[in-house]
Motif scaffolding. Structure first.
Motif, PDB file in Angstrom:
ATOM      1  N   GLU A  20      55.715  65.834  68.881  1.00  0.00           N
ATOM      2  CA  GLU A  20      54.650  65.847  67.884  1.00  0.00           C
ATOM      3  C   GLU A  20      53.520  64.915  68.300  1.00  0.00           C
ATOM      4  OE1 GLU A  20      53.724  65.110  63.131  1.00  0.00           O
ATOM      5  OE2 GLU A  20      55.793  64.867  63.853  1.00  0.00           O
ATOM      6  N   LEU A  21      53.849  63.757  68.818  1.00  0.00           N
ATOM      7  CA  LEU A  21      52.811  62.820  69.263  1.00  0.00           C
ATOM      8  C   LEU A  21      51.949  63.436  70.369  1.00  0.00           C
ATOM      9  CD1 LEU A  21      54.824  59.482  69.243  1.00  0.00           C
ATOM     10  CD2 LEU A  21      53.000  60.168  67.654  1.00  0.00           C
ATOM     11  N   ARG A  22      52.582  64.158  71.276  1.00  0.00           N
ATOM     12  CA  ARG A  22      51.802  64.828  72.328  1.00  0.00           C
ATOM     13  C   ARG A  22      50.875  65.886  71.733  1.00  0.00           C
ATOM     14  NH1 ARG A  22      56.470  64.052  75.320  1.00  0.00           N
ATOM     15  NH2 ARG A  22      57.346  66.071  74.793  1.00  0.00           N
ATOM     16  N   MET A  23      51.365  66.656  70.766  1.00  0.00           N
ATOM     17  CA  MET A  23      50.529  67.688  70.148  1.00  0.00           C
ATOM     18  C   MET A  23      49.394  67.064  69.339  1.00  0.00           C
ATOM     19  SD  MET A  23      51.439  70.537  71.321  1.00  0.00           S
ATOM     20  CE  MET A  23      50.121  71.316  70.443  1.00  0.00           C
ATOM     21  N   LEU A  24      49.638  65.911  68.750  1.00  0.00           N
ATOM     22  CA  LEU A  24      48.573  65.247  67.984  1.00  0.00           C
ATOM     23  C   LEU A  24      47.415  64.835  68.886  1.00  0.00           C
ATOM     24  CD1 LEU A  24      50.697  63.175  65.464  1.00  0.00           C
ATOM     25  CD2 LEU A  24      49.061  64.988  64.882  1.00  0.00           C
ATOM     26  N   ASP A  25      47.660  64.720  70.178  1.00  0.00           N
ATOM     27  CA  ASP A  25      46.569  64.455  71.127  1.00  0.00           C
ATOM     28  C   ASP A  25      45.647  65.654  71.266  1.00  0.00           C
ATOM     29  OD1 ASP A  25      47.397  61.867  71.698  1.00  0.00           O
ATOM     30  OD2 ASP A  25      48.583  62.474  73.438  1.00  0.00           O
ATOM     31  N   GLU A  26      46.083  66.818  70.778  1.00  0.00           N
ATOM     32  CA  GLU A  26      45.334  68.063  70.928  1.00  0.00           C
ATOM     33  C   GLU A  26      44.610  68.516  69.660  1.00  0.00           C
ATOM     34  OE1 GLU A  26      45.156  69.313  73.979  1.00  0.00           O
ATOM     35  OE2 GLU A  26      46.518  67.723  74.629  1.00  0.00           O
ATOM     36  N   VAL A  27      44.649  67.736  68.592  1.00  0.00           N
ATOM     37  CA  VAL A  27      44.043  68.181  67.338  1.00  0.00           C
ATOM     38  C   VAL A  27      42.531  68.292  67.483  1.00  0.00           C
ATOM     39  CG1 VAL A  27      45.913  67.320  65.870  1.00  0.00           C
ATOM     40  CG2 VAL A  27      43.964  65.833  66.371  1.00  0.00           C
ATOM     41  N   ALA A  28      41.938  69.226  66.731  1.00  0.00           N
ATOM     42  CA  ALA A  28      40.498  69.475  66.805  1.00  0.00           C
ATOM     43  C   ALA A  28      39.701  68.420  66.050  1.00  0.00           C
ATOM     44  CB  ALA A  28      40.191  70.870  66.253  1.00  0.00           C
ATOM     45  N   ALA A  29      40.223  67.966  64.920  1.00  0.00           N
ATOM     46  CA  ALA A  29      39.538  66.958  64.111  1.00  0.00           C
ATOM     47  C   ALA A  29      39.996  65.569  64.557  1.00  0.00           C
ATOM     48  CB  ALA A  29      39.854  67.178  62.632  1.00  0.00           C
ATOM     49  N   GLU A  30      39.354  64.571  64.018  1.00  0.00           N
ATOM     50  CA  GLU A  30      39.698  63.197  64.359  1.00  0.00           C
ATOM     51  C   GLU A  30      41.187  62.910  64.137  1.00  0.00           C
ATOM     52  OE1 GLU A  30      38.670  58.675  62.784  1.00  0.00           O
ATOM     53  OE2 GLU A  30      37.907  60.403  61.691  1.00  0.00           O
ATOM     54  N   ARG A  31      41.823  62.334  65.148  1.00  0.00           N
ATOM     55  CA  ARG A  31      43.203  61.868  64.990  1.00  0.00           C
ATOM     56  C   ARG A  31      43.146  60.466  64.395  1.00  0.00           C
ATOM     57  NH1 ARG A  31      48.026  61.179  69.467  1.00  0.00           N
ATOM     58  NH2 ARG A  31      49.500  60.216  68.013  1.00  0.00           N
TER      59      ARG A  31
ATOM     60  N   PRO B 208      45.645  57.178  62.337  1.00  0.00           N
ATOM     61  CA  PRO B 208      47.008  56.633  62.316  1.00  0.00           C
ATOM     62  C   PRO B 208      47.952  57.397  61.382  1.00  0.00           C
ATOM     63  CG  PRO B 208      45.415  54.852  62.224  1.00  0.00           C
ATOM     64  CD  PRO B 208      44.639  56.145  62.090  1.00  0.00           C
ATOM     65  N   ASN B 209      47.399  58.059  60.368  1.00  0.00           N
ATOM     66  CA  ASN B 209      48.220  58.810  59.413  1.00  0.00           C
ATOM     67  C   ASN B 209      48.224  60.312  59.704  1.00  0.00           C
ATOM     68  OD1 ASN B 209      45.498  58.995  58.617  1.00  0.00           O
ATOM     69  ND2 ASN B 209      46.043  59.241  56.466  1.00  0.00           N
ATOM     70  N   SER B 210      47.802  60.711  60.903  1.00  0.00           N
ATOM     71  CA  SER B 210      47.818  62.122  61.303  1.00  0.00           C
ATOM     72  C   SER B 210      49.246  62.578  61.546  1.00  0.00           C
ATOM     73  CB  SER B 210      47.012  62.333  62.594  1.00  0.00           C
ATOM     74  OG  SER B 210      45.634  62.248  62.363  1.00  0.00           O
ATOM     75  N   ARG B 211      49.562  63.745  61.030  1.00  0.00           N
ATOM     76  CA  ARG B 211      50.850  64.391  61.278  1.00  0.00           C
ATOM     77  C   ARG B 211      50.625  65.889  61.358  1.00  0.00           C
ATOM     78  NH1 ARG B 211      55.687  61.478  60.287  1.00  0.00           N
ATOM     79  NH2 ARG B 211      56.557  63.274  61.389  1.00  0.00           N
ATOM     80  N   LEU B 212      51.593  66.589  61.916  1.00  0.00           N
ATOM     81  CA  LEU B 212      51.569  68.046  61.904  1.00  0.00           C
ATOM     82  C   LEU B 212      52.429  68.486  60.730  1.00  0.00           C
ATOM     83  CD1 LEU B 212      51.915  68.847  65.699  1.00  0.00           C
ATOM     84  CD2 LEU B 212      49.835  68.669  64.318  1.00  0.00           C
ATOM     85  N   SER B 213      51.852  69.290  59.856  1.00  0.00           N
ATOM     86  CA  SER B 213      52.572  69.661  58.636  1.00  0.00           C
ATOM     87  C   SER B 213      53.792  70.523  58.912  1.00  0.00           C
ATOM     88  CB  SER B 213      51.628  70.330  57.628  1.00  0.00           C
ATOM     89  OG  SER B 213      51.029  71.488  58.164  1.00  0.00           O
ATOM     90  N   CYS B 214      53.862  71.143  60.087  1.00  0.00           N
ATOM     91  CA  CYS B 214      55.064  71.910  60.436  1.00  0.00           C
ATOM     92  C   CYS B 214      56.250  71.000  60.690  1.00  0.00           C
ATOM     93  CB  CYS B 214      54.821  72.807  61.647  1.00  0.00           C
ATOM     94  SG  CYS B 214      54.600  71.931  63.219  1.00  0.00           S
ATOM     95  N   GLN B 215      55.993  69.732  60.877  1.00  0.00           N
ATOM     96  CA  GLN B 215      57.059  68.774  61.168  1.00  0.00           C
ATOM     97  C   GLN B 215      57.447  67.942  59.951  1.00  0.00           C
ATOM     98  OE1 GLN B 215      58.652  68.772  64.356  1.00  0.00           O
ATOM     99  NE2 GLN B 215      57.509  70.689  64.102  1.00  0.00           N
ATOM    100  N   ILE B 216      56.857  68.259  58.802  1.00  0.00           N
ATOM    101  CA  ILE B 216      57.208  67.546  57.566  1.00  0.00           C
ATOM    102  C   ILE B 216      58.061  68.473  56.721  1.00  0.00           C
ATOM    103  CG2 ILE B 216      56.361  66.388  55.503  1.00  0.00           C
ATOM    104  CD1 ILE B 216      53.745  65.828  57.059  1.00  0.00           C
ATOM    105  N   GLU B 217      59.341  68.193  56.695  1.00  0.00           N
ATOM    106  CA  GLU B 217      60.280  68.985  55.915  1.00  0.00           C
ATOM    107  C   GLU B 217      60.344  68.429  54.499  1.00  0.00           C
ATOM    108  OE1 GLU B 217      65.003  69.457  55.949  1.00  0.00           O
ATOM    109  OE2 GLU B 217      64.035  70.201  57.774  1.00  0.00           O
ATOM    110  N   MET B 218      60.169  69.314  53.527  1.00  0.00           N
ATOM    111  CA  MET B 218      60.169  68.900  52.132  1.00  0.00           C
ATOM    112  C   MET B 218      61.556  68.445  51.709  1.00  0.00           C
ATOM    113  SD  MET B 218      58.402  68.113  49.808  1.00  0.00           S
ATOM    114  CE  MET B 218      57.466  68.400  48.370  1.00  0.00           C
ATOM    115  N   ARG B 219      61.571  67.358  50.953  1.00  0.00           N
ATOM    116  CA  ARG B 219      62.788  66.815  50.353  1.00  0.00           C
ATOM    117  C   ARG B 219      62.461  66.447  48.911  1.00  0.00           C
ATOM    118  NH1 ARG B 219      62.156  62.821  54.718  1.00  0.00           N
ATOM    119  NH2 ARG B 219      61.911  61.377  52.988  1.00  0.00           N
ATOM    120  N   GLU B 220      63.470  66.339  48.095  1.00  0.00           N
ATOM    121  CA  GLU B 220      63.272  65.967  46.690  1.00  0.00           C
ATOM    122  C   GLU B 220      62.528  64.645  46.557  1.00  0.00           C
ATOM    123  OE1 GLU B 220      63.755  67.603  43.891  1.00  0.00           O
ATOM    124  OE2 GLU B 220      64.853  69.325  44.694  1.00  0.00           O
TER     125      GLU B 220
END
Length: 107
Positions: free
Chosen positions: A68-79, A81-93
């Motif tokens: 995920e950190l490597r992919m965050l280097d490829e984001v189009a908008a400003e990266r 410190p709180n940048s994450r890929l939403s596909c990697q955030i699994e919902m929990r209660e």
């Protein structure tokens, strides 16, 4: 069911109920949130589901993987410190009410 607050770059807020175990990217794409593209379908290969996680929620998430950190280097908008890929955030209660802000562009 836990909810997620997606906030667009113009301030528009969309609240979605997300089943635990589903990731935030899939919830956004299936509900038609256009600011989340999710081109790769959540395979961690495109960085088009970039979000800024509200600071109050960052400590509740597992740290990003090295992939995920490597992919965050490829984001189009400003990266940020709180940048994450939403596909990697699994919902929990315990994430009910999480707030994520979407950047002005994904690609």
């Amino acid at each position: 069911m836990p909810d997620v607050h997606f906030i667009a770059d113009d301030g528009t807020e969309t609240v979605l109920d997300v089943y635990p175990g589903n990731n935030l990217m899939m919830a956004a794409v299936f509900d038609g949130i256009r600011q989340i593209e999710g081109i790769c379908g959540g395979c961690l290969s495109c960085a088009t589901c970039h979000v800024y996680v509200d600071e109050a929620w960052l400590g509740r998430l597992p740290p990003p993987s090295s992939d995920e950190l490597r992919m965050l280097d490829e984001v189009a908008a400003e990266r940020r410190p709180n940048s994450r890929l939403s596909c990697q955030i699994e919902m929990r209660e315990d994430l009910a009410g999480i707030v994520v802000r979407m950047p002005d562009r994904q690609s």
